[in-house]
Design a protein around this motif. Structure first.
Motif, short mmCIF file in Angstrom:
data_model
loop_
_atom_site.label_atom_id
_atom_site.label_comp_id
_atom_site.label_asym_id
_atom_site.label_seq_id
_atom_site.Cartn_x
_atom_site.Cartn_y
_atom_site.Cartn_z
N PHE A 263 0.79 -1.21 0.03
CA PHE A 263 0.17 0.14 -0.05
C PHE A 263 1.00 1.06 0.09
O PHE A 263 1.87 1.25 0.68
N SER A 266 -1.52 7.86 1.26
CA SER A 266 -2.50 8.59 0.59
C SER A 266 -3.12 9.61 1.51
O SER A 266 -3.45 9.08 2.60
N ARG B 90 -3.78 -3.58 14.27
CA ARG B 90 -5.28 -3.36 13.69
C ARG B 90 -5.20 -2.41 12.80
O ARG B 90 -6.18 -2.66 11.74
N ALA B 93 -2.84 -1.75 7.15
CA ALA B 93 -3.48 -2.81 6.19
C ALA B 93 -2.60 -3.70 5.62
O ALA B 93 -1.45 -3.55 5.23
N PHE B 100 -7.87 -3.81 4.15
CA PHE B 100 -8.24 -2.52 3.49
C PHE B 100 -9.60 -2.54 3.05
O PHE B 100 -10.60 -1.59 2.94
N THR B 309 3.48 -0.51 4.34
CA THR B 309 2.04 -0.49 4.24
C THR B 309 1.52 1.00 4.63
O THR B 309 2.61 1.93 4.71
N VAL B 310 0.30 1.32 5.12
CA VAL B 310 -0.17 2.51 5.28
C VAL B 310 -0.94 1.97 6.74
O VAL B 310 -1.69 0.94 6.92
N ASN B 314 -4.96 7.14 8.85
CA ASN B 314 -4.69 8.50 8.31
C ASN B 314 -4.01 8.50 7.05
O ASN B 314 -3.52 9.37 6.26
N GLY B 315 -3.64 7.31 6.46
CA GLY B 315 -3.25 7.08 5.20
C GLY B 315 -1.80 7.12 5.20
O GLY B 315 -1.13 7.24 4.11
N GLU B 316 -1.09 7.26 6.39
CA GLU B 316 0.28 7.61 6.24
C GLU B 316 1.09 6.42 6.17
O GLU B 316 0.72 5.18 6.54
N ALA B 317 2.45 6.37 5.78
CA ALA B 317 3.30 5.44 5.36
C ALA B 317 3.68 4.34 6.98
O ALA B 317 3.80 5.33 7.96
#
Lengths: 354, 354, 354, 354
Positions: A263, A266, B90, B93, B100, B309-310, B314-317
């Motif tokens: 992933f 984003s 948890r 993803a 996801f 992954t993220v 929050n979509g962060e690395a």
């Protein structure tokens, strides 16, 4: 949206009833006709000489140019039928065809002429239904695009599954041989004509993409699992014998560390993945990446060469020479058919059209 | 016969409701347990260390050792759950997993522990349902047998699709690694252990045969088309990414004259074919030859190696290290699962059980 | 056997697609035409003046006078359409009709002319489909017979539900007013003409019997429960607002000791019951006695009298005078329609046709 | 949302699997228990003495107090079973019951104890499923409320179908005898006790309302027609033998000018009608008025009086005295069951929950 096909190759008409079309959908007849033309026979030496106009009469479910939302029946009259081609070989089971299984399934009462209900001709109403589905999907930002991936030993250029060139796919769709590479397309054409010249036929692979499918649609349950749904529709298309998503059979020799799609960060809550080996689907649900699948198409069963078979009346050995008009390779005309099957599958998926 | 699965990996129980079982079917619990044991985890270093007894309680639809014909519910309690393994990760993803897509599909309300409803653990009730289906099919002379065709780059011996060695398949089914060739099986085992040693996983291909399916069952319509039916069930099995019948993707490079299965003379009205490239199916209908299909299984997504992954919040690395207990290769335990899916698909086909 | 209707009252055509017809069923066109004639309009002052020949073209699924077993499409062209009748009142919701609900359901895109897809005219292809179902049922010894039980306050003679006079029912079916008693039929005719003379309409009750349904067919599950199945089909017929089996609503005031149907001794394993209050069905399953149900039909909504309504464009009050051609009582023509719905429901029941 | 019931009266457990519950729905266990209590036996002399706690264990599809959206299985263990009550009469077909038809349908392999799968006990998981459906409907502003309309010859007060007193209905639901009028309720109680005293039973009518169903939901097609949907579910409830919407069977004696519901002017595009003879439904689609239907319930088949029957082993005459514990009138406990069936039907209707 659901559909049911009806008709026989040499009966009065073939057609389809479509249920669940969104009310008010503009039935763009130019688009629909263009889609029908992509599949229509008789245009080039690559296809059968049977010449059908395939004009669709919409006999219900439309009013003032739009779908009403009630069942829409599209009807195509059969015109250029030459049933006598089939009379002589009525009882000879054509190898690779459904003559023998149809004989058993319908207890000898099926319409044998031109393959009857099993004829590739039934893909005409399927493409019509698919065209209506595409119009509905377009309003939701969903687009289905396919191309020829392989014919015989000739492969078209590979595309990056994580960011396939959508414009190149649209261009390919307009070609007689829907390959990305013109050079490869030319080689495919030669392979087909060579097979034809030898009284033979050749198979291939079609690759199909679905763009814009909302992430989160689908389900692990087989009724709404995207892979199950596409499979159910695609395997009902004559001559389809294989289906794979993303890396498909190549997964067998891969390691998890290669196969997993990492992933990417984003900000909009819709992460992308670096690769797309899973073909846009995890657990039967769209992940927002393009959906990608590949379909194996067997060589046309009707070939000019003499073949060994049996007489279905007595099981005795017989020699068969097929005289009807047939495609030396069904793959080029199957491209819009596979798109149609995919579009219809996606139209059935909860959360896409409704 | 139809089934619906329910349950989550770390919830109270998993199970299945089966409808349409023939009244009076003897529920041979030894056979059922043996089938469950083929899939059960924790037996060898090849599989996850999670140890579940997978004892099925039949809570309805059975009386005095037989199926009544009313809905049969089989319930399996979850016992060896270690949910804390999942707490820390948890919101990360897991690449290749449905975390996801499940998060989107179920709006964040899914049970994330151990993959929840997407866990491979749901294949336990599937195998139970498949075992019941096999008992019903056996009474009709139908048998489903699968084997490992490939793991990583190691392929098992090819079988003659027109007359596969049924006894060899039955023997293979009893092995920990269900390959025909012991030597090849040993090579597969090494490939798996090598991947495991490197903190990685590996994929494969399973080949499945259906013997004894009456010629003439099936239909061109997608609801009863044998290929569509098998596909619908098989693609709902986690990790399945490809499916081909008979020659499958090899059809692409074949000529019609090779691909067509010549009919052989017969006195009993049930002709055989010389080859079986069509995998026992023409036009969606069984032709009396063995049904053959192959399924591509991707490498286990859960690997020990650190992955990119993220964070879904929050979509962060983020960096992910998976700690749960997992199979380095799911293929060996997937063999009875694919058989179960095929048996259930065949049990749904009109004319087989009823 | 399943069916899907399509078409609009003033569109090009109406029709039906029938799936699952037994292969080889002789399509007795005389019988089919006679059934169509029982429903056809324009014959007597009791019905609408619209004159449609209702000739059915079978465009698929038939070959050499028999059903093939593939989907059969029956098409009926609309000929005597007078759409201008509807132009003036296009936006006025006709009380009792589906104009208003259709407007909402189809977002204003429905075909409003003559009620569009909601027209009673759609019962023509339903009767066609029912006629095919009856031919299939006849081969299994199953017969469906209905009669008018009540029109306005006039009731036809009661029949003994445990042994109804089958010959009298067959005779009634051939009458313009399908009552057992000619005298009662005459009184019904007068009631209809009186209503017509007053610019009004009248409702009624139809009683329908299914003879010969094999004891043991059906199920408690709503998908195969005989009562659920009949209900599902019958309530989809326009103007049906009630359904009861056997003693139906009279059960409310009965005691169990009266209501229970005592079993009678029998040597052939097929006991009869003394009474038939349960209408031949226990637990959703046929018990071998005649299946009996009654259907309430509301008075034709289209009446000549001026009515209060609203303009659907702005919700303002309006006066409506309906000018189209309509039946003062739909009950006489609904008799074969209810038979058709029952025949189609029974054809769908596992164990009857297959 | 769909459900499938399983279980037998004297087997290990009964239950239900619910699919398609909206993700995140709070499972208000107080509400669910209160609903279960409305149906539970053993509370008053009006019902059977069998005492079941009917505690539902949710074994899947729930997490942290909410529905996940994956299949939810609710399980109820059978505890107070007295199978010996049924041993003596195992082969005697109880009049009015499904013993005889079940014997045929399941070829003698059904669980006969306590009626097996046909037991009214199966309505416990139905009420559980209905309670979940009601919670989901409540979030959409839809409410289902039923009351006893009639027991024996005693009728509760009529309600104005166009504007039924919703608060009175809610109050009635909390009574042991869910009638609007306390006086009428008392008379009903006496009628039941009188029948009980005479070793007999009595039937009745339940009236059910659905408030808040969005105008425009539904369809003329039987799969989505509101009347067909409610009918399909309601007729699968044991003892239901009739169903009518709005004026129902009273339509037979009405004139169109009376029966038509005149539309009333409205500024919000949602016209009301003056009357509600159509029960809130035109053409299978909700018109925005309350949906109203009535259900006929037959007298409990199990009565104390001696009855004539046959021995299913040999068809010979026999005398039957039923000893199990039974309700002298099932109507009071059926009120929440009919509500549940209606709630489940409405949850299945496209456009209501999704």
């Amino acid at each position: 949206m659901r559909y049911s096909l009806f008709g026989e190759s040499h009966g009065p008409a073939i057609g389809v009833v479509l249920q669940g079309i969104p009310s008010g959908l503009v039935l763009d007849m130019d688009f629909i006709s263009a889609e029908m033309a992509r599949r229509a026979p008789g245009k080039t030496p690559l296809s059968t000489a049977r010449s059908e106009k395939d004009a669709v009469e919409i006999v219900s479910g439309a009013f003032e140019g739009r779908a009403t939302g009630t069942p829409l029946c599209g009807l195509i009259r059969n015109t250029d039928t030459r049933s006598r081609d089939y009379e002589a070989t009525r009882w000879l089971a054509r190898p690779g065809h459904a003559d023998f299984t149809a004989q058993l399934r319908y207890k000898g009462f099926g319409d044998y002429r031109g393959g009857g209900h099993f004829s590739g001709r039934l893909t005409a109403p399927l493409v019509f239904a698919g065209a209506v589905a595409k119009l509905a999907l377009k309003e939701r930002g969903v687009e289905v695009l396919a191309r020829i991936r392989q014919i015989g030993n000739i492969e078209d250029d590979a595309l990056d599954l994580a960011s396939p060139d959508r414009e190149a796919l649209r261009l390919a769709a307009r070609k007689t041989l829907a390959a990305i590479s013109d050079e490869r397309g030319e080689a495919m054409r030669e392979a087909i004509l060579k097979a034809k010249g030898e009284g033979d036929s050749v198979g291939g692979v079609i690759e199909c993409f679905v763009f814009g499918l909302p992430a989160g649609t689908g389900s692990p349950d087989f009724d709404e699992n995207i892979e199950s749904l596409i499979a159910r529709h695609v395997f009902a298309v004559p001559a389809v014998k294989g289906l794979e998503f993303g890396a498909g059979f190549d997964f067998a020799a891969m390691r998890g560390s290669q196969a997993n799609d990492a992933f990417l960060p984003s900000q909009d809550g819709r992460p992308r993945t670096l690769s797309n080996h899973n073909g846009g689907i995890n657990g039967g649900i769209a992940n927002g990446m393009p959906v990608v699948f590949r379909v194996a198409i067997k060589p046309t069963s009707s070939i000019a060469k003499e073949q060994d078979t049996v007489d279905m009346r007595n099981g005795e050995a017989a020699k068969l020479v097929i005289c009807g008009r047939h495609d030396p390779c069904i793959v080029p005309r199957a491209v819009p058919v596979i798109e149609a099957a995919a579009a219809l599958a996606m139209s059935e998926l909860p959360g896409v059209l409704v």
